[in-house]
Design a protein around this motif. Sequence first.
Motif, short mmCIF file in Angstrom:
data_model
loop_
_atom_site.label_atom_id
_atom_site.label_comp_id
_atom_site.label_asym_id
_atom_site.label_seq_id
_atom_site.Cartn_x
_atom_site.Cartn_y
_atom_site.Cartn_z
N LEU A 1 0.84 -1.19 0.00
CA LEU A 1 0.00 0.00 0.00
C LEU A 1 0.87 1.24 0.00
O LEU A 1 1.85 1.32 0.74
CB LEU A 1 -0.87 -0.03 1.26
CG LEU A 1 -1.86 1.08 1.49
CD1 LEU A 1 -2.97 1.02 0.46
CD2 LEU A 1 -2.44 0.96 2.89
N THR A 2 0.52 2.22 -0.84
CA THR A 2 1.20 3.51 -0.85
C THR A 2 0.15 4.59 -0.64
O THR A 2 -0.93 4.54 -1.21
CB THR A 2 1.92 3.75 -2.19
OG1 THR A 2 2.91 2.74 -2.36
CG2 THR A 2 2.59 5.11 -2.22
N GLY A 3 0.49 5.54 0.20
CA GLY A 3 -0.42 6.66 0.47
C GLY A 3 0.32 7.73 1.25
O GLY A 3 1.55 7.80 1.23
N ARG A 4 -0.44 8.56 1.96
CA ARG A 4 0.14 9.63 2.77
C ARG A 4 -0.31 9.46 4.22
O ARG A 4 -1.43 9.03 4.49
CB ARG A 4 -0.30 10.99 2.26
CG ARG A 4 0.23 11.26 0.86
CD ARG A 4 0.52 12.72 0.67
NE ARG A 4 1.17 12.94 -0.60
CZ ARG A 4 2.48 13.08 -0.76
NH1 ARG A 4 3.28 13.01 0.28
NH2 ARG A 4 2.99 13.29 -1.94
N LEU A 5 0.59 9.81 5.13
CA LEU A 5 0.27 9.73 6.55
C LEU A 5 -0.76 10.79 6.92
O LEU A 5 -0.61 11.96 6.57
CB LEU A 5 1.53 9.91 7.38
CG LEU A 5 2.52 8.74 7.26
CD1 LEU A 5 3.90 9.17 7.71
CD2 LEU A 5 2.04 7.57 8.08
N THR B 1 -2.02 5.99 10.45
CA THR B 1 -3.09 5.83 9.47
C THR B 1 -2.62 6.38 8.13
O THR B 1 -2.04 7.47 8.07
CB THR B 1 -4.37 6.56 9.91
OG1 THR B 1 -4.77 6.03 11.18
CG2 THR B 1 -5.50 6.37 8.91
N ILE B 2 -2.88 5.62 7.08
CA ILE B 2 -2.52 6.02 5.72
C ILE B 2 -3.80 6.37 4.96
O ILE B 2 -4.79 5.64 5.04
CB ILE B 2 -1.80 4.88 4.97
CG1 ILE B 2 -0.49 4.54 5.65
CG2 ILE B 2 -1.57 5.25 3.51
CD1 ILE B 2 0.21 3.34 5.03
N SER C 1 4.60 10.84 2.26
CA SER C 1 4.30 9.64 1.49
C SER C 1 4.95 8.43 2.17
O SER C 1 6.05 8.53 2.71
CB SER C 1 4.86 9.81 0.08
OG SER C 1 4.71 8.63 -0.66
N ILE C 2 4.24 7.30 2.13
CA ILE C 2 4.77 6.07 2.74
C ILE C 2 4.27 4.87 1.95
O ILE C 2 3.15 4.86 1.45
CB ILE C 2 4.36 5.96 4.23
CG1 ILE C 2 5.07 4.79 4.91
CG2 ILE C 2 2.85 5.89 4.39
CD1 ILE C 2 4.94 4.77 6.42
N LEU D 1 9.65 5.38 3.68
CA LEU D 1 9.15 6.74 3.62
C LEU D 1 9.50 7.38 2.29
O LEU D 1 10.56 7.14 1.72
CB LEU D 1 9.75 7.58 4.76
CG LEU D 1 9.34 7.15 6.16
CD1 LEU D 1 10.06 8.00 7.20
CD2 LEU D 1 7.84 7.26 6.33
N GLY D 2 8.59 8.22 1.82
CA GLY D 2 8.79 8.94 0.57
C GLY D 2 8.84 10.43 0.82
O GLY D 2 9.32 10.89 1.86
N GLN D 3 8.29 11.18 -0.11
CA GLN D 3 8.35 12.64 -0.08
C GLN D 3 7.56 13.24 1.07
O GLN D 3 6.53 12.72 1.47
CB GLN D 3 7.76 13.21 -1.37
CG GLN D 3 8.51 12.84 -2.61
CD GLN D 3 7.80 13.38 -3.84
OE1 GLN D 3 6.66 13.84 -3.79
NE2 GLN D 3 8.48 13.32 -4.96
N LEU D 4 8.07 14.38 1.52
CA LEU D 4 7.32 15.21 2.45
C LEU D 4 6.39 16.09 1.63
O LEU D 4 6.65 16.35 0.46
CB LEU D 4 8.28 16.09 3.26
CG LEU D 4 9.08 15.37 4.33
CD1 LEU D 4 10.22 16.25 4.81
CD2 LEU D 4 8.19 15.00 5.48
N PRO D 5 5.31 16.57 2.22
CA PRO D 5 4.40 17.43 1.46
C PRO D 5 5.05 18.77 1.15
O PRO D 5 5.86 19.28 1.92
CB PRO D 5 3.20 17.61 2.41
CG PRO D 5 3.76 17.35 3.76
CD PRO D 5 4.86 16.36 3.58
#
Length: 139
Positions: free
Chosen positions: A10-14, A33-34, A74-75, A105-109
């Motif tokens: 699963l990929t999404g944002r925290l 929670t994503i 992003s995670i 972990l991916g990009q910060l907003p």
Amino acid sequence: MANDINQVALTGRLVKGAEVKYPRENFCVVTFTIASNENQKKGDQWEKRANYIDCSFSGNYAKALAPSMTKGRSITVTGKIHQDRWEKDGQKQSKIIIKVDNAELGQLPNGKSDSSEPSAEEQPFDDVPDDSDPESIPF
């Protein structure tokens, strides 16, 4: 008979920062929670619909990752689906969570940085050599 498969990616944002708990000594559990979007067609247009998925991650890697798990980041997680079941006021309740095996972990907003080092855009230009003088180029 085939074996059951329980594997999720699963990929999404925290949705918010991760919560760190210590249910027993020297054992860390990180919950978060994503929000993961899916596209749905409504009439002639496509709309994004957010799904909110609760996750639980434990161990030293989870503890080390937790401070960087901030809202909007992003995670990507992999793990297994787990259904918690309980009874409250005579009513049976249940909740699906992802028991995380690995997280990345991916990009910060909005291009934010989580390091104390200034980004290339924030660094001052005082130390930049003058390209007009070939002797000032360091290579």
